[in-house]
Enzyme design. Structure first.
Site, PDB file in Angstrom:
ATOM      1  N   LYS A   1      41.227   0.803  -1.871  1.00 16.44           N
ATOM      2  CA  LYS A   1      41.790  -0.236  -1.002  1.00 16.44           C
ATOM      3  C   LYS A   1      43.176  -0.653  -1.494  1.00 16.44           C
ATOM      4  O   LYS A   1      44.085  -0.862  -0.691  1.00 16.44           O
ATOM      5  CB  LYS A   1      40.846  -1.438  -0.925  1.00 16.44           C
TER       6      LYS A   1
ATOM      7  N   LYS B   1      38.246   9.354   6.940  1.00 15.02           N
ATOM      8  CA  LYS B   1      37.072   8.501   7.174  1.00 15.02           C
ATOM      9  C   LYS B   1      37.388   7.451   8.232  1.00 15.02           C
ATOM     10  O   LYS B   1      38.401   6.763   8.135  1.00 15.02           O
ATOM     11  CB  LYS B   1      36.681   7.773   5.872  1.00 15.02           C
TER      12      LYS B   1
ATOM     13  N   LYS C   1      37.569   0.508  10.017  1.00 14.98           N
ATOM     14  CA  LYS C   1      38.208  -0.566  10.782  1.00 14.98           C
ATOM     15  C   LYS C   1      39.616  -0.795  10.278  1.00 14.98           C
ATOM     16  O   LYS C   1      40.527  -1.081  11.033  1.00 14.98           O
ATOM     17  CB  LYS C   1      37.400  -1.854  10.633  1.00 14.98           C
TER      18      LYS C   1
HETATM   19  P1  ADP Z   1      34.931  -0.157   7.639  1.00 15.41           P
HETATM   20  O1  ADP Z   1      35.277   0.872   6.599  1.00 15.41           O
HETATM   21  O2  ADP Z   1      35.176   0.318   8.998  1.00 15.41           O
HETATM   22  O3  ADP Z   1      35.533  -1.509   7.372  1.00 15.41           O
HETATM   23  P2  ADP Z   1      32.533  -1.245   6.578  1.00 15.41           P
HETATM   24  O4  ADP Z   1      33.050  -0.992   5.204  1.00 15.41           O
HETATM   25  O5  ADP Z   1      32.435  -2.666   7.012  1.00 15.41           O
HETATM   26  O6  ADP Z   1      33.373  -0.379   7.580  1.00 15.41           O
HETATM   27  O7  ADP Z   1      31.134  -0.537   6.735  1.00 15.41           O
HETATM   28  C1  ADP Z   1      29.987  -1.049   7.383  1.00 15.41           C
HETATM   29  C2  ADP Z   1      28.873  -0.034   7.302  1.00 15.41           C
HETATM   30  O8  ADP Z   1      29.232   1.122   8.055  1.00 15.41           O
HETATM   31  C3  ADP Z   1      28.594   0.472   5.872  1.00 15.41           C
HETATM   32  O9  ADP Z   1      27.217   0.718   5.710  1.00 15.41           O
HETATM   33  C4  ADP Z   1      29.376   1.741   5.795  1.00 15.41           C
HETATM   34  O10 ADP Z   1      28.857   2.631   4.851  1.00 15.41           O
HETATM   35  C5  ADP Z   1      29.242   2.271   7.221  1.00 15.41           C
HETATM   36  N1  ADP Z   1      30.412   3.071   7.567  1.00 15.41           N
HETATM   37  C6  ADP Z   1      31.696   2.641   7.665  1.00 15.41           C
HETATM   38  N2  ADP Z   1      32.515   3.635   8.014  1.00 15.41           N
HETATM   39  C7  ADP Z   1      31.736   4.742   8.128  1.00 15.41           C
HETATM   40  C8  ADP Z   1      31.996   6.104   8.475  1.00 15.41           C
HETATM   41  N3  ADP Z   1      33.222   6.511   8.770  1.00 15.41           N
HETATM   42  N4  ADP Z   1      30.960   6.961   8.486  1.00 15.41           N
HETATM   43  C9  ADP Z   1      29.702   6.547   8.206  1.00 15.41           C
HETATM   44  N5  ADP Z   1      29.391   5.285   7.879  1.00 15.41           N
HETATM   45  C10 ADP Z   1      30.381   4.387   7.834  1.00 15.41           C
END
Ligand code: ADP
Ligand code: TRP
Length: 329
Positions: free
Chosen positions: A111, A194, A197
């Site tokens: 990050k 990946k 958000k």
């Molecule tokens: P982001 O990276 O979009 O902010 P979060 O970190 O809030 O998402 O993740 C929320 C949930 O969704 C977690 O359990 C995370 O492992 C899953 N997740 C987030 N992005 C992915 C992805 N690209 N593929 C699979 N699972 C994901």
């Protein structure tokens, strides 16, 4: 009945990665498990700096959970800031957590490398996550593969705490198990990295039809012409499709065959994108309708959150009594 806990940060609109990596598991588990799912609002403050936007995103995650099919009669949905005991627990866990363990956490480094400010909150993020988890005594924590290290840190902190303050007959914390989807590969975003958000590369299943199609048409591809055979495993479009439909699904198998076809029967990427667009529209048809109804019923959302927080607090009160007593408070 086994207890399940998981959460998602309200750092933006939920995307297909969140759905395939996390929410789909919550939906499956809610029928025969005691499920707690929360909105990680404190965690979002490590990145979110706009109060109005945060308020909106918190609400939206709850609406989307419900639209996807989480059923409040089967699953407790709550906001992290409605259960501030997790902050107290984070402090107590922080006192048994070696700093070197945080130094090893890869999400912090990732990050910061992406330009997110290197705050103390971001650095100790996994300790608060451990508190979210241990505060409800869950048996399993279903998350996407990128959260594996955080759940491992949680297990380690629970064991350290038990070692310091419990005994073999009476551990303070249950050590929870990590649960990943069978196909645990991370879902890529439109740029092939990946889907996240915070990277602006997500596909929002609730977008209006036209912008959704446009978004899907934006997915990066190589420049192979239709006549040439293609390896589906190397294609971002296919990865997203397989994560959503499932690898063994007939539609996924059929699409893989189209990728491999050659000559006049070959497939252009436009066809694969169209197949993905149709899959998204099909998979989320009910959810899209439900979401419109939910948006028009704020008192229902308030009631869901009130009940969810009450249920979570009831469990946390017991855990916190045990923890305070164990440390001598
Ligand atoms: P982001 O990276 O979009 O902010 P979060 O970190 O809030 O998402 O993740 C929320 C949930 O969704 C977690 O359990 C995370 O492992 C899953 N997740 C987030 N992005 C992915 C992805 N690209 N593929 C699979 N699972 C994901
Ligand atoms: N860190 C998780 C994410 O980015 C969100 C989260 C916070 C979480 N606390 C949690 C997930 C507890 C599972 C359990 O997705």
């Amino acid at each position: 009945m086994k207890r399940v806990l998981s959460g998602i940060q309200p750092s933006g609109q939920l995307h297909l990665g969140n759905y395939a990596g996390a929410v789909q598991q919550f939906l499956e588990l809610q029928h025969d498990h005691e499920v707690f799912v929360f909105v990680a609002s404190y965690h979002a403050l490590t990145t979110s700096k706009d109060p109005d936007e945060l308020r909106h995103n918190i609400r939206q995650v709850v609406i989307d959970y419900l639209a996807f099919g989480l059923d409040p009669s089967q699953c407790h949905i709550y906001l992290q800031h409605d259960v501030p005991a997790v902050c107290e627990l984070a402090w107590l866990l922080g006192c048994v957590c070696p700093k070197s363990q945080m130094d090893k956490a890869t999400t912090y480094k990732d990050k910061v490398a992406k330009g997110i400010p290197a705050s103390v909150g971001l650095f100790t993020y996994p300790v608060l996550q451990a508190a979210d988890i241990l505060a409800v005594d869950p048996d399993v924590v279903p998350v996407g593969a990128d959260q594996q290290q955080h759940v491992e840190i949680t297990r380690d902190l629970a064991q350290r705490f038990n070692h310091a303050y419990g005994n073999d007959d009476r551990p303070v914390f249950k050590v929870p198990e990590l649960m990943l989807r069978q196909d645990s590969a991370l879902v890529p975003g439109v740029d092939g990295q990946k889907m996240s958000k915070s990277y602006g590369n997500g596909i929002d299943p609730f977008m209006d039809e036209k912008p959704l199609r446009k978004r899907i048409m934006k997915i990066v591809t190589d420049s192979k012409p239709p006549e040439e055979t293609k390896d589906p495993e190397e294609s971002t479009i296919f990865q997203i499709f397989a994560a959503l439909a499932g690898r063994d699904d007939g539609r996924t198998v059929k699409l893989a065959e189209r990728y491999r076809a050659t000559g006049e029967h070959g497939m252009g990427y436009g066809e694969a994108k169209q197949a993905l667009f149709e899959l998204v529209m099909d998979t989320f048809a009910d959810a899209r309708n439900r979401r419109v109804e939910l948006m028009a019923d704020p008192t229902h959302i308030d009631a869901v959150l009130r009940d969810g927080a009450e249920a979570a607090r009831a469990v946390m009160d017991g855990v916190m009594r045990r923890v305070r007593s164990a440390v001598g408070l």
